[in-house]
Design a protein around this motif. Structure first.
Motif, PDB file in Angstrom:
ATOM      1  N   THR A 134       0.850  -1.206   0.000  1.00  0.00           N
ATOM      2  CA  THR A 134       0.000   0.000   0.000  1.00  0.00           C
ATOM      3  C   THR A 134       0.882   1.251   0.000  1.00  0.00           C
ATOM      4  OG1 THR A 134      -0.226  -0.142   2.398  1.00  0.00           O
ATOM      5  CG2 THR A 134      -1.976  -1.157   1.060  1.00  0.00           C
ATOM      6  N   GLU A 158      -5.409   2.036   4.490  1.00  0.00           N
ATOM      7  CA  GLU A 158      -6.687   1.311   4.523  1.00  0.00           C
ATOM      8  C   GLU A 158      -7.418   1.427   3.185  1.00  0.00           C
ATOM      9  OE1 GLU A 158      -8.939   2.104   8.120  1.00  0.00           O
ATOM     10  OE2 GLU A 158      -7.106   1.983   9.311  1.00  0.00           O
ATOM     11  N   ARG A 159      -7.415   2.632   2.613  1.00  0.00           N
ATOM     12  CA  ARG A 159      -8.092   2.841   1.317  1.00  0.00           C
ATOM     13  C   ARG A 159      -7.452   1.975   0.226  1.00  0.00           C
ATOM     14  NH1 ARG A 159      -6.207   6.160  -2.064  1.00  0.00           N
ATOM     15  NH2 ARG A 159      -5.083   7.365  -0.503  1.00  0.00           N
ATOM     16  N   LYS A 162      -8.172  -1.795   0.699  1.00  0.00           N
ATOM     17  CA  LYS A 162      -9.530  -2.174   0.257  1.00  0.00           C
ATOM     18  C   LYS A 162      -9.599  -2.206  -1.272  1.00  0.00           C
ATOM     19  CE  LYS A 162     -11.930   0.297   3.625  1.00  0.00           C
ATOM     20  NZ  LYS A 162     -12.966   1.169   4.024  1.00  0.00           N
ATOM     21  N   VAL A 165      -7.954  -5.410  -2.489  1.00  0.00           N
ATOM     22  CA  VAL A 165      -8.773  -6.614  -2.291  1.00  0.00           C
ATOM     23  C   VAL A 165      -9.951  -6.605  -3.265  1.00  0.00           C
ATOM     24  CG1 VAL A 165     -10.294  -7.765  -0.634  1.00  0.00           C
ATOM     25  CG2 VAL A 165      -8.025  -6.999   0.071  1.00  0.00           C
ATOM     26  N   ASN A 166     -10.534  -5.430  -3.501  1.00  0.00           N
ATOM     27  CA  ASN A 166     -11.640  -5.342  -4.477  1.00  0.00           C
ATOM     28  C   ASN A 166     -11.146  -5.563  -5.908  1.00  0.00           C
ATOM     29  OD1 ASN A 166     -13.528  -4.906  -2.531  1.00  0.00           O
ATOM     30  ND2 ASN A 166     -13.375  -2.672  -2.625  1.00  0.00           N
ATOM     31  N   LEU A 182      -6.065  -3.429   9.565  1.00  0.00           N
ATOM     32  CA  LEU A 182      -6.381  -4.099   8.295  1.00  0.00           C
ATOM     33  C   LEU A 182      -7.164  -5.386   8.540  1.00  0.00           C
ATOM     34  CD1 LEU A 182      -3.228  -3.568   6.034  1.00  0.00           C
ATOM     35  CD2 LEU A 182      -5.397  -2.334   6.031  1.00  0.00           C
ATOM     36  N   ILE A 185     -10.828  -4.630   8.744  1.00  0.00           N
ATOM     37  CA  ILE A 185     -11.635  -4.207   7.588  1.00  0.00           C
ATOM     38  C   ILE A 185     -11.535  -5.136   6.370  1.00  0.00           C
ATOM     39  CG2 ILE A 185     -11.548  -1.754   8.234  1.00  0.00           C
ATOM     40  CD1 ILE A 185      -9.425  -1.435   5.957  1.00  0.00           C
ATOM     41  N   LEU A 186     -10.582  -6.072   6.393  1.00  0.00           N
ATOM     42  CA  LEU A 186     -10.414  -6.914   5.199  1.00  0.00           C
ATOM     43  C   LEU A 186     -11.036  -8.298   5.416  1.00  0.00           C
ATOM     44  CD1 LEU A 186      -6.697  -6.122   4.232  1.00  0.00           C
ATOM     45  CD2 LEU A 186      -8.791  -5.086   3.318  1.00  0.00           C
ATOM     46  N   THR A 190      -7.952 -12.711   3.241  1.00  0.00           N
ATOM     47  CA  THR A 190      -6.856 -11.878   2.711  1.00  0.00           C
ATOM     48  C   THR A 190      -5.596 -12.131   3.526  1.00  0.00           C
ATOM     49  OG1 THR A 190      -8.441 -10.167   2.096  1.00  0.00           O
ATOM     50  CG2 THR A 190      -6.133  -9.506   2.194  1.00  0.00           C
TER      51      THR A 190
END
Ligand code: C5P
Length: 252
Positions: A134, A158-159, A162, A165-166, A182, A185-186, A190
């Motif tokens: 990241t 974090e942005r 995500k 992962v998307n 992480l 939120i993941l 992951t």
């Protein structure tokens, strides 16, 4: 330039002798291929993963990756690819057939690039995980502002995680401080890969934010990238087995 037929000391690897869910990846940050193989011989059995970075891949090439795999190791190829989607995809295609378990790219290359890279990885590096970096840990808030990114580092991490992962990336390389946020939120599948690990009582070197192997594992790291605490130890085997024993104890 890449091919080398030099003979190296034979290393025999025996796998999975430790009952822990957290794997150690030994970063082969040494000055030569011969030195890397000598360190592996010293560490001995039980080590499954090794990391080949730009330094050694540019020097020793695909032939070194093949030698490591032939010896029994899973290879984490840390190339941190970052270019336009077509170029990154073609670069991954060039690795086709190489025995690679994990490959890295920069999330900052964008979602289109990560999706293309994920698709090419699935097609040409069967079974390999594509990981995204990241924000480089060498960049702080001021460093990010310089390149036009305002705000706290954590928000960008974090942005981008995500977004990765998307974009069908399988895992994130993150600092020890980023594991907990992480993990929150993941998706649980992951993979989180974490450098900056220091067993208690060892030197931090220039790493500023470090965690012990057990703490990083407890927070949810799946793989720990460890170099100098093993490479610089007077007894690399003892250092490695000490870390594995700590992880095994933490898992109980
Ligand atoms: O020797 P040490 O255990 O600090 O090595 C950590 C490994 O992880 C090195 O190969 C280093 O390049 C890599 N790394 C890091 N910090 C990051 C990203 C990668 O130390 N943020």
């Amino acid at each position: 330039m890449f091919a080398s037929n030099k003979r190296h000391r034979k290393v025999h690897v025996s796998m999975s002798s430790y009952a822990t869910n957290t794997e150690v990846i030994l970063a082969l940050d040494v000055e030569s291929r011969q030195k890397a193989m000598a360190v592996l011989a010293e560490v001995g059995s039980g080590l499954k993963w090794v990391k080949v970075g730009l330094q050694s891949f540019l020097r020793d090439g695909p032939d070194f990756v093949r030698e490591l795999a032939d010896t029994g190791y899973d290879v984490f190829l840390d190339l941190k690819l970052h270019d336009i989607p077509n170029t990154v995809s073609k670069a991954i295609e060039s690795l086709s057939g190489l025995p690679i378990g994990m490959l890295t790219m920069h999330a900052c290359a964008g979602s289109e690039c990560m999706k293309a890279a994920a698709e090419t990885t699935r097609k040409h590096l069967t079974g390999a995980k594509l990981l995204a970096v990241t924000v480089l840990t060498s960049l702080n808030k001021d460093g990010l502002r310089e390149i036009g990114l305002e705000g706290a580092v954590a928000g960008h991490v974090e942005r981008l995680a995500k977004l990765a992962v998307n974009s069908e990336v399988d895992g994130i390389v993150c600092s020890p401080l980023e594991i907990e946020p992480l993990r929150r939120i993941l998706p649980k599948e992951t993979a989180l890969i974490t450098p900056g690990i220091r067993p208690s009582g060892t030197s931090k070197d220039e790493q500023k934010r470090v965690l012990s192997p057990a703490d990083a594992s407890g927070l949810g790291a799946d793989y720990l990238v460890i170099g100098r605490p093993i490479l610089n130890s007077p007894d690399p085997a003892e250092a490695f087995h000490g870390i594995m024993a700590e992880l095994e104890d933490a898992d109980i």
